[in-house]
Motif scaffolding. Structure first.
Motif, PDB file in Angstrom:
ATOM      1  N   THR A  30       0.839  -1.194   0.000  1.00  0.00           N
ATOM      2  CA  THR A  30       0.000   0.000   0.000  1.00  0.00           C
ATOM      3  C   THR A  30       0.871   1.239   0.000  1.00  0.00           C
ATOM      4  N   CYS A  80      -2.236   5.662  -0.563  1.00  0.00           N
ATOM      5  CA  CYS A  80      -3.621   5.267  -0.232  1.00  0.00           C
ATOM      6  C   CYS A  80      -4.151   4.153  -1.126  1.00  0.00           C
ATOM      7  N   LYS A  81      -3.298   3.461  -1.862  1.00  0.00           N
ATOM      8  CA  LYS A  81      -3.822   2.446  -2.766  1.00  0.00           C
ATOM      9  C   LYS A  81      -3.071   1.131  -2.580  1.00  0.00           C
ATOM     10  N   GLU A  82      -3.845   0.055  -2.495  1.00  0.00           N
ATOM     11  CA  GLU A  82      -3.241  -1.270  -2.371  1.00  0.00           C
ATOM     12  C   GLU A  82      -2.975  -1.821  -3.773  1.00  0.00           C
ATOM     13  N   THR A  83      -1.753  -2.292  -4.003  1.00  0.00           N
ATOM     14  CA  THR A  83      -1.391  -2.817  -5.323  1.00  0.00           C
ATOM     15  C   THR A  83      -0.799  -4.208  -5.147  1.00  0.00           C
ATOM     16  N   ALA A  95       1.399   2.327  -9.220  1.00  0.00           N
ATOM     17  CA  ALA A  95       0.172   1.936  -8.522  1.00  0.00           C
ATOM     18  C   ALA A  95      -0.699   1.075  -9.425  1.00  0.00           C
ATOM     19  N   CYS A 101      -0.321  10.045   1.705  1.00  0.00           N
ATOM     20  CA  CYS A 101      -1.647   9.428   1.651  1.00  0.00           C
ATOM     21  C   CYS A 101      -2.497  10.230   2.618  1.00  0.00           C
TER      22      CYS A 101
END
Ligand code: C2O
Length: 613
Positions: free
Chosen positions: A45, A48-51, A176, A211
């Protein structure tokens, strides 16, 4: 392309004998360094984004391989990911060991999901910083790590003041988006809306990224006043060359691509994808906090502009770690379009002259001369009209001498070794020069327009060039301005290249050959061909095998700016490629390996069509 037969029993026995003999013959003091690389997927993460990313042993960057010159390295790769994987040991010369070079469909079948393969290689005769990465389109953004080769006589034998500490400094980019999807799209459509989301130092994004207002973690180098630090800088990024500065400090560059260079002091390091730079930094400023900034550069307008974010870490003096000290000092960075800084930086490199490291003699006699233009172009879909305005009829490709590399469907090295399959008729010889002479660096060909249109047509083929064992090859790489004015970090596997000269504009043999440095040129595995400029190199083709030669910008590589150099066996066993490892991977089902380019034109188009007449 035909398949190739399994190794004969005799070849298997020969391979076994070869490996046991080579193990016995190692000098007593050298060690076998062993690692297990488990490749799998995990979520990370950032911003703010889970990849979902593919990694080795759950870490980015992956494990550092630390060895001493002359050691043998054994890496067990266990592929628990859903992707076909190979690992390439970037810059390791792999003498008579091309089988372990890790290029899919060139040196080996990839390691399929749930399969294993053990790479074995030696680091004899090499010292300094190299790196490893997956040689699978785009996935190397999270599948890479440092290789550090120390001198056998210890750190006090460095040809520069012994550093107090050594620090890997890995510049990368964070995506991302799903990199496997980016890889597919690079080969299938012309919509370039994929860019890295951030740049990183040792895997950390740093406080220029956040984030919801919470800064990303950044790399911190704690230093003590007066001490010397050896930064082993590696550019693992897919996308950009970087400017690197540390506020209030200078670098003394001492090595590049695991070759010592004449110490060169500068406040700006410029490093392209694939390169390594070893630089000493002395903590000689007033105690405090100093930002270390890595900033991507890009060609100025009228080139297409892309968002390319800088990252920063911190160099922090021990006496200043108490809270309440002054604000960190930021370096003054060059303009991101000031790409000529790369030309200056790389022109300042030369080989070190030192009693323990005699200058490698530059071969004077040249057997083969190649002039290779690098650029973009359009390949046409088979059987269609190739209407430029119709996305479905053509595809943007990257080329050498106007031909874009077609990935083979069976590994070339095995075909070469067993004299089957992809023979000279199925490969296309990389021509000595481009099909057409024009003003290669005419800026009015950028970005896309009527003038470049007459030059943009290309085709696809599996480009190869054969060299007799021991031949001396001189190559001039010429960047072109067709659609773009990018630089091109050209990487040759299995050999280092003498960088004789570089220049801006078009190479002019009559004038520029006279400027060649034949005394102490730097030795590099990755040479930066400047934006709208050229580089001249020489190398000795004395390592039998099939070696990849390509631009290290991932999108240029995926789009076909690639060829293979096939170095023939020499006259003796010791100058010939031994048999493959006994446990070499096989390719398995072939039907999902047919690359998209098979739907592209593979024939040269007639001159009248090139001219659009
Ligand atoms: Cu670092 Cu062929 O690559």
């Amino acid at each position: 392309m035909k398949g190739w037969s399994l190794p004969t029993a005799a070849a298997v026995v020969a391979a076994t004998i070869f490996f046991s003999l080579s193990t016995m013959a190692l000098p007593a003091a050298s060690a076998i360094v062993e690692h297990t690389f488990v490749v799998n997927q995990m979520n990370m993460t950032h911003l703010c984004k889970e990849t979902l990313v593919t990694v080795v042993n759950g870490q980015v960057p992956g494990p550092t391989i630390e060895v001493t010159e002359g050691d043998s390295v054994t890496i067990h790769v266990v592929n628990k990911s859903p992707h076909n994987i190979t690992i390439h040991w970037h810059g390791v010369k792999q003498r008579r060991n091309c089988w372990n070079d890790g290029v899919p469909m060139v040196t080996q079948c990839p390691i399929q999901p749930d399969q294993n393969f053990t790479y074995r290689f030696s680091v004899a005769g090499q010292e300094g910083t190299l790196w490893w990465h997956a040689h699978v389109s785009c996935l190397r953004a999270t599948l890479h790590g440092a290789i550090i080769i120390r001198p056998r006589l210890g750190a006090s034998s460095y040809p520069f003041p012994k550093p107090d500490r050594e620090i890997p400094f890995i510049i990368g980019d964070w995506w991302a988006m799903d990199l496997a999807a980016v890889a597919r799209r690079m080969k299938q459509d012309n919509f370039f809306d994929y860019f890295p989301s951030a740049s990183t130092i040792n895997g950390k994004l740093g406080d220029l990224f956040n984030c919801s207002g919470v800064a990303e973690d950044g790399f911190v180098l704690d230093v003590e006043p007066g001490k010397t630090y050896l930064l082993r800088i590696i550019n693992t990024a897919l996308f950009s060359e970087y400017f690197l500065k540390i506020a209030g400090h200078k670098f003394t560059v001492v090595a590049s691509d695991a070759n010592y260079v004449r110490p060169y002091t500068t406040d700006l390091v410029v490093i392209a994808p694939g390169e390594t730079i070893d630089a000493l930094v002395v903590a000689d400023a007033a105690p405090g906090k100093y930002y270390m900034v890595a900033m991507p550069n890009q060609a100025p307008l009228p080139d297409t502009q892309t968002p390319e974010p800088s990252t920063r870490g911190m160099m922090q003096y021990s006496s200043s770690s108490r809270p309440g000290n002054g604000a960190p000092v930021a370096p003054v960075m060059p303009d991101q379009h000031d790409v000529v800084q790369s030309f200056y930086f790389h022109s300042n490199l030369s080989s070190l002259r030192h009693p323990r490291h005699p200058l490698a003699p530059v071969p004077k006699r040249v057997d083969e001369h190649l002039f290779i233009t690098l650029g973009l172009g359009i390949a046409c879909r088979r059987g269609l009209n190739c209407d430029r305005e119709d996305e479905k009829e053509n595809i943007l490709v990257a080329t050498m001498n106007n031909i874009s590399f077609l990935q083979p469907t069976a590994p070339l090295l095995a075909a070469h070794y067993y004299h089957v399959g992809a023979n000279k008729d199925e490969l296309q010889e990389l021509p000595d020069k481009p099909p057409k002479v024009f003003n290669f660096t005419d800026p009015s060909l950028i970005p896309i327009g009527p003038k470049e249109k007459a030059l943009e047509r290309t085709y696809v083929a599996t480009l190869a060039r054969w060299f007799r064992y021991g031949s001396v090859v001189e190559m001039v790489f010429q960047s072109t301005s067709i659609m773009q004015g990018d630089s091109n970090p050209m990487h040759l596997h299995g050999h280092d290249m003498f960088v004789l000269a570089q220049g801006l504009g078009n190479f002019d043999a009559a004038k520029d050959r006279a400027r060649y440095n034949l005394v102490d040129p730097p030795l590099k595995n990755t040479v930066v061909v400047p934006n709208l400029g050229w580089v001249a190199i020489r190398f000795v083709a004395d390592n039998p095998g099939v070696w990849y030669m390509h631009c290290h910008f991932e999108f240029h590589l995926s789009m076909g700016m690639t060829a293979v150099f096939i170095v023939e066996d020499g006259p003796t066993v010791n100058t010939s490629l031994p048999a493959p490892p006994v446990d070499f991977p096989s390719c398995g089902r072939k039907d999902n390996l047919v690359p998209d380019e098979f739907y592209l034109q593979t024939q040269e188009i007639t001159a009248s069509r090139i001219d659009g007449v």
